[in-house]
Design a protein around this motif. Structure first.
Motif, PDB file in Angstrom:
ATOM      1  N   THR A 147       0.839  -1.191   0.000  1.00 23.45           N
ATOM      2  CA  THR A 147       0.000   0.000   0.000  1.00 23.45           C
ATOM      3  C   THR A 147       0.875   1.243   0.000  1.00 23.45           C
ATOM      4  OG1 THR A 147      -1.666  -1.177   1.311  1.00 23.45           O
ATOM      5  CG2 THR A 147      -1.888   1.208   1.148  1.00 23.45           C
TER       6      THR A 147
ATOM      7  N   PHE B  11       0.565   5.626  -0.021  1.00 18.98           N
ATOM      8  CA  PHE B  11      -0.310   6.764   0.220  1.00 18.98           C
ATOM      9  C   PHE B  11       0.330   8.019  -0.350  1.00 18.98           C
ATOM     10  CE2 PHE B  11      -2.854   4.377   3.179  1.00 18.98           C
ATOM     11  CZ  PHE B  11      -1.969   3.511   3.788  1.00 18.98           C
TER      12      PHE B  11
ATOM     13  N   TYR C 273       0.118  12.245  -0.197  1.00 23.04           N
ATOM     14  CA  TYR C 273      -0.373  13.362   0.601  1.00 23.04           C
ATOM     15  C   TYR C 273       0.005  14.669  -0.075  1.00 23.04           C
ATOM     16  CZ  TYR C 273      -0.459   9.764   4.234  1.00 23.04           C
ATOM     17  OH  TYR C 273      -0.692   8.625   4.947  1.00 23.04           O
TER      18      TYR C 273
ATOM     19  N   GLN D 111       0.387  18.969   0.937  1.00 21.84           N
ATOM     20  CA  GLN D 111       0.390  19.949   2.006  1.00 21.84           C
ATOM     21  C   GLN D 111       0.522  21.335   1.419  1.00 21.84           C
ATOM     22  OE1 GLN D 111       3.726  19.927   4.714  1.00 21.84           O
ATOM     23  NE2 GLN D 111       2.414  20.555   6.399  1.00 21.84           N
TER      24      GLN D 111
ATOM     25  N   SER E 132      -1.811  21.444   7.445  1.00 22.86           N
ATOM     26  CA  SER E 132      -1.334  20.107   7.747  1.00 22.86           C
ATOM     27  C   SER E 132      -1.347  19.237   6.498  1.00 22.86           C
ATOM     28  CB  SER E 132      -2.213  19.493   8.827  1.00 22.86           C
ATOM     29  OG  SER E 132      -1.689  18.264   9.234  1.00 22.86           O
ATOM     30  N   LEU E 133      -0.694  18.130   6.619  1.00 25.21           N
ATOM     31  CA  LEU E 133      -0.654  17.157   5.532  1.00 25.21           C
ATOM     32  C   LEU E 133      -2.045  16.562   5.337  1.00 25.21           C
ATOM     33  CD1 LEU E 133       2.011  16.355   4.167  1.00 25.21           C
ATOM     34  CD2 LEU E 133       2.031  14.331   5.593  1.00 25.21           C
TER      35      LEU E 133
ATOM     36  N   LEU F 241      -4.324  13.654   3.171  1.00 29.05           N
ATOM     37  CA  LEU F 241      -4.279  12.462   2.331  1.00 29.05           C
ATOM     38  C   LEU F 241      -5.016  12.724   1.029  1.00 29.05           C
ATOM     39  CD1 LEU F 241      -3.576   9.407   2.070  1.00 29.05           C
ATOM     40  CD2 LEU F 241      -5.813   8.944   3.101  1.00 29.05           C
TER      41      LEU F 241
ATOM     42  N   THR G 139      -5.073   6.570  -1.724  1.00 27.06           N
ATOM     43  CA  THR G 139      -4.448   5.329  -1.273  1.00 27.06           C
ATOM     44  C   THR G 139      -4.375   4.383  -2.456  1.00 27.06           C
ATOM     45  OG1 THR G 139      -5.420   5.609   0.915  1.00 27.06           O
ATOM     46  CG2 THR G 139      -4.637   3.407   0.339  1.00 27.06           C
TER      47      THR G 139
ATOM     48  N   PHE H  14       3.363  20.843  -1.641  1.00 21.68           N
ATOM     49  CA  PHE H  14       4.342  19.838  -1.208  1.00 21.68           C
ATOM     50  C   PHE H  14       3.645  18.487  -1.225  1.00 21.68           C
ATOM     51  CE2 PHE H  14       8.106  18.393   0.695  1.00 21.68           C
ATOM     52  CZ  PHE H  14       7.825  17.614   1.814  1.00 21.68           C
TER      53      PHE H  14
ATOM     54  N   LEU I  55      -1.156  -4.293   6.817  1.00 23.27           N
ATOM     55  CA  LEU I  55      -1.890  -3.832   7.996  1.00 23.27           C
ATOM     56  C   LEU I  55      -1.014  -3.829   9.240  1.00 23.27           C
ATOM     57  CD1 LEU I  55      -5.398  -5.534   7.760  1.00 23.27           C
ATOM     58  CD2 LEU I  55      -4.849  -3.110   7.518  1.00 23.27           C
ATOM     59  N   TRP I  56      -1.089  -2.779   9.981  1.00 27.63           N
ATOM     60  CA  TRP I  56      -0.379  -2.617  11.246  1.00 27.63           C
ATOM     61  C   TRP I  56       1.136  -2.650  11.105  1.00 27.63           C
ATOM     62  CZ3 TRP I  56      -2.131  -0.089  15.033  1.00 27.63           C
ATOM     63  CH2 TRP I  56      -3.456  -0.204  15.448  1.00 27.63           C
ATOM     64  N   THR I  57       1.625  -2.623   9.888  1.00 31.61           N
ATOM     65  CA  THR I  57       3.065  -2.452   9.739  1.00 31.61           C
ATOM     66  C   THR I  57       3.348  -0.958   9.610  1.00 31.61           C
ATOM     67  OG1 THR I  57       2.988  -2.677   7.344  1.00 31.61           O
ATOM     68  CG2 THR I  57       3.349  -4.684   8.616  1.00 31.61           C
ATOM     69  N   GLU I  58       4.524  -0.606   9.997  1.00 26.25           N
ATOM     70  CA  GLU I  58       4.899   0.799   9.980  1.00 26.25           C
ATOM     71  C   GLU I  58       4.862   1.348   8.560  1.00 26.25           C
ATOM     72  OE1 GLU I  58       8.638   1.380  11.791  1.00 26.25           O
ATOM     73  OE2 GLU I  58       8.621   3.552  11.592  1.00 26.25           O
ATOM     74  N   ALA I  59       4.424   2.571   8.430  1.00 28.30           N
ATOM     75  CA  ALA I  59       4.455   3.243   7.131  1.00 28.30           C
ATOM     76  C   ALA I  59       5.706   4.113   7.082  1.00 28.30           C
ATOM     77  CB  ALA I  59       3.206   4.085   6.936  1.00 28.30           C
TER      78      ALA I  59
ATOM     79  N   PHE J  69       8.005   7.031   5.032  1.00 32.88           N
ATOM     80  CA  PHE J  69       7.695   8.195   4.219  1.00 32.88           C
ATOM     81  C   PHE J  69       8.838   8.574   3.297  1.00 32.88           C
ATOM     82  CE2 PHE J  69       3.716   9.423   6.087  1.00 32.88           C
ATOM     83  CZ  PHE J  69       3.734   8.761   7.295  1.00 32.88           C
TER      84      PHE J  69
END
Lengths: 115, 111
Positions: free
Chosen positions: A32, A34, A36, A38, A43-44, A46, A49, A91, A100-104, A106
């Motif tokens: 996955t 994402f 974004y 800004q 703020s950033l 979304l 996805t 930006f 799922l539940w894994t760190e994203a 950047f």
């Protein structure tokens, strides 16, 4: 941590042209990604996805025909800003996740300026 | 090089508790600090943005403070609910718009 490479870091383009931004996961498979955006002093937010091999899911208010997202492989997603206008100057940052539940992780972000 | 650290990395609390998430950063030359929420498989949701000239921001049950000189921010969540379960990320924005994110705090609120 894992590395996500975003390119270019800065781009200036003329109004009416298209710009492609790449987001690569260098050492893991990103199921996955994402995108974004800004605006200054905001703020950033979304934009969309994307899951590998599927069409991207866009957030409300984001024009899918203007911001084309391709996620054809597990390591690369691209965002193409078509027929860019000065109001698209912003930006843009991507993030990639292995599931799922894994760190994203950047990317470094891309500063787009449309003149 | 800016480094952002979030403590704790994971937190599990019973419903109704007030809790504090911590974020620290090494370079105080920032434009703003942002707190985000991330649900499993979802993108980031912006919660609060604090400009470098501000001390705190509030939204509903959330309150974020910023002490730029000491390189710290806290996110206070009042009366936690199971729906608050998510990963919370802080990020600082500095010159060149570079965003540096912390590792996140994974919060689980048990009914």
């Amino acid at each position: 941590g894992a590395v996500v490479s975003q390119h270019p870091s800065r781009v200036i383009c003329k109004s009416g042209t298209s710009v492609k931004i790449e987001c690569r996961s260098l050492d893991f498979q990103a199921t996955t990604m994402f995108w974004y955006r800004q605006f200054p002093k905001q703020s950033l937010m979304l934009m969309a996805t994307s899951n590998e091999g599927s069409k991207a899911t866009y957030e409300q208010g984001v024009e899918k025909d203007k911001f084309l997202i391709n996620h054809a492989s597990l390591t690369l997603s691209t965002l193409t800003v078509t027929s860019a206008h000065p109001e698209d100057s912003s930006f843009y940052i991507c993030s990639a996740s292995g599931g799922l539940w894994t760190e994203a992780f950047f990317g470094q972000g891309t500063r787009l300026t449309v003149v | 090089k800016q480094e952002v650290t979030q403590i704790p990395a994971a937190l599990s609390v019973p419903e109704g508790e007030n809790l504090v998430l911590n974020c620290s950063f090494t370079d105080s030359a920032i434009y703003n600090l942002q707190w985000f929420r991330q649900d499993p498989g979802k993108g980031l949701t912006s919660l609060l943005l604090i400009q470098s000239s501000q001390r705190e921001q509030t939204s509903g049950r959330l309150n974020a403070s910023l002490d730029k000189s000491s390189g710290r921010s806290t996110l206070y969540i009042a009366a936690s609910q199971p729906g608050d379960s998510a990963t919370y990320l802080c990020a600082v924005q500095a010159a060149g718009n570079m965003l540096t994110f912390g590792g996140g705090t994974r919060l689980m609120v048990k009914p």
